[in-house]
Motif scaffolding. Structure first.
Motif, short mmCIF file in Angstrom:
data_model
loop_
_atom_site.label_atom_id
_atom_site.label_comp_id
_atom_site.label_asym_id
_atom_site.label_seq_id
_atom_site.Cartn_x
_atom_site.Cartn_y
_atom_site.Cartn_z
N UNK A 37 1.01 -1.60 -0.46
CA UNK A 37 0.39 0.41 0.04
C UNK A 37 0.67 1.26 0.23
N UNK A 38 1.82 1.55 0.87
CA UNK A 38 3.40 2.41 0.81
C UNK A 38 3.76 2.76 -0.81
N UNK A 39 3.90 1.72 -1.11
CA UNK A 39 4.22 2.18 -3.07
C UNK A 39 3.54 2.41 -3.54
N UNK A 40 2.06 2.10 -3.34
CA UNK A 40 1.07 2.84 -4.18
C UNK A 40 1.26 4.28 -3.90
N UNK A 41 1.14 4.35 -2.60
CA UNK A 41 1.00 5.56 -2.35
C UNK A 41 2.88 6.65 -3.04
N UNK A 42 3.81 5.82 -3.41
CA UNK A 42 4.82 6.56 -3.76
C UNK A 42 4.36 6.89 -5.20
N UNK A 43 4.09 5.97 -5.68
CA UNK A 43 3.54 6.14 -7.25
C UNK A 43 2.31 6.92 -7.31
N UNK A 44 1.58 7.39 -6.77
CA UNK A 44 0.90 8.72 -6.96
C UNK A 44 1.06 10.08 -6.81
N UNK A 45 2.68 9.79 -6.46
CA UNK A 45 3.63 11.06 -5.81
C UNK A 45 4.36 11.19 -7.21
N UNK A 46 3.67 12.72 -7.72
CA UNK A 46 4.68 13.29 -9.40
C UNK A 46 6.29 13.88 -9.42
N UNK A 47 6.86 13.61 -7.80
CA UNK A 47 8.26 14.11 -7.37
C UNK A 47 9.08 12.89 -7.26
N UNK B 28 19.64 20.59 0.18
CA UNK B 28 19.07 21.32 -0.83
C UNK B 28 20.46 21.24 -1.96
N UNK B 29 19.71 20.29 -3.00
CA UNK B 29 21.22 19.85 -3.88
C UNK B 29 20.75 20.20 -5.47
N UNK C 88 12.83 22.12 -7.98
CA UNK C 88 12.63 23.30 -7.98
C UNK C 88 12.52 24.02 -8.72
N UNK C 89 12.58 24.92 -9.65
CA UNK C 89 11.78 25.43 -11.24
C UNK C 89 13.74 25.63 -11.48
N UNK C 90 13.82 25.60 -13.13
CA UNK C 90 15.23 25.51 -13.68
C UNK C 90 15.76 26.28 -13.57
N UNK D 178 17.56 22.71 -8.92
CA UNK D 178 17.60 21.89 -7.03
C UNK D 178 16.80 21.64 -7.06
N UNK D 179 17.11 20.37 -6.15
CA UNK D 179 15.68 20.08 -5.40
C UNK D 179 16.33 19.38 -3.97
N UNK D 180 15.24 19.63 -2.78
CA UNK D 180 15.13 19.58 -1.83
C UNK D 180 14.89 18.67 -1.44
N UNK D 181 16.14 17.98 -0.42
CA UNK D 181 15.55 16.30 0.20
C UNK D 181 14.84 15.92 1.27
N UNK D 182 13.68 15.08 1.57
CA UNK D 182 12.79 15.48 2.25
C UNK D 182 13.05 13.90 2.80
#
Length: 297
Positions: A106-116, A237-238, A275-277, A251-255
């Motif tokens: 079920x948690x994998x299904x939740x992750x698959x619904x995330x666009x990031x 932020x990397x 983040x934006x380009x 850049x991306x923020x690791x959460x």
């Protein structure tokens, strides 16, 4: 004549007299029996019950034994009753611990619904699950026997030759942070399978002179400069190079959004919030690769 007459009279009366006497005696005996008086002697004076053992009487109710006099002893205490199970409290019950495999599905299904881009790793950094956005970020990466991004993310960052094509500022922003987390894990390592897998990564680092020098010499300096934040994923932020031109160099923020149930089982869930380009942002600059500076390259 007189004698004969007398004898005859006597003889005539004798039987009558005896007969009358006998009848009178019988009546007298019957009368005495009626009034309860027994004659002094005679065949009728025999005992009413024959001598000898008394025949048993017909069965009946047994007499109740009489308790002998004396002190009355108290009855023993009855055996203790078995404890009754506690009554179930009314109202909603607390939730049960989730079933491991079903919860992961079920948690994998939740992750698959995330666009990031999002991935779930274990203590060895083996990738348990990655969503489609993660696969899209690393879709241009070529094959490698042990260091694919969907296989083991730690080995991918350190050993895949194409990792720098996606993970920008590869040495300073990606290699040193994961090395710091590897070193912290090895300090607490025991003799388990996970610990041996992490030690194997350290052994492979030692085979590369540049990486080994960075681990032994550059890493302590970098940790002292960055501080405790070097040992955390969350919030860092990397920079990345996304193959999709809509993201490009950004850049991306690791959460770190690992639920308590999975964290207790040694899992970590990381999401890269893009983040934006960044290429369109003026003044953007890149840091000098730290590993080459430390190794003199």
């Amino acid at each position: 004549m007189a004698n004969e007459a007398g004898i005859g009279l006597t003889g005539t009366q004798g039987p009558l007299g005896r007969t009358g006497t006998a009848r009178g005696g019988v009546r007298s005996i019957r009368l005495r029996r009626l009034i309860g008086e027994r004659p002094a002697s005679g065949p009728w004076n025999a005992p009413l019950r024959p001598s000898g053992p008394v025949p048993p009487s017909s069965p009946g109710r047994r007499p109740v034994p009489v308790r002998p006099p004396g002190p009355v002893h108290p009855l023993p205490d009855p055996a203790p009753a078995a404890p009754r199970p506690p009554a179930r409290p009314a109202g909603p019950q607390p939730p049960r611990e989730p079933d491991g495999e079903a919860y992961l599905r079920d948690y994998a299904a939740l992750m698959d619904a995330v666009p990031l881009p999002s991935l779930l790793i274990d203590r060895r950094w083996d990738v348990v699950h990655a969503n489609a956005a993660f696969d899209a970020l690393f879709r241009a990466i070529g094959p490698h026997p042990t260091a694919m991004p969907q296989q083991n993310f730690l080995r991918f960052v350190l050993f895949h030759p194409e990792a720098r094509t996606v993970l920008a500022e590869h040495e300073t922003s990606w290699c040193l942070p994961v090395m710091a987390q590897l070193a912290a894990a090895l300090e607490e390592a025991g003799d388990g399978a996970d610990d041996r897998a992490l030690q194997a990564v350290r052994d492979d680092i030692a085979l590369d002179p540049i990486m080994d020098a960075a681990y032994r010499c550059g890493l302590p300096l970098w940790i002292s400069a960055v501080g405790a934040a070097a040992l955390r994923h969350d919030g860092a932020v990397r920079p990345v190079h996304h193959p999709d031109p809509r993201w490009g160099s950004t850049d991306c923020r690791v959460v770190d959004e690992t639920p308590a149930g999975l964290r207790g089982q040694g899992y970590t869930r990381l999401t890269l919030v893009l983040r934006e380009n960044r290429s369109a942002v003026p003044g953007a600059h890149r840091a000098k690769p730290y590993l080459r500076a430390v190794s003199g390259g």
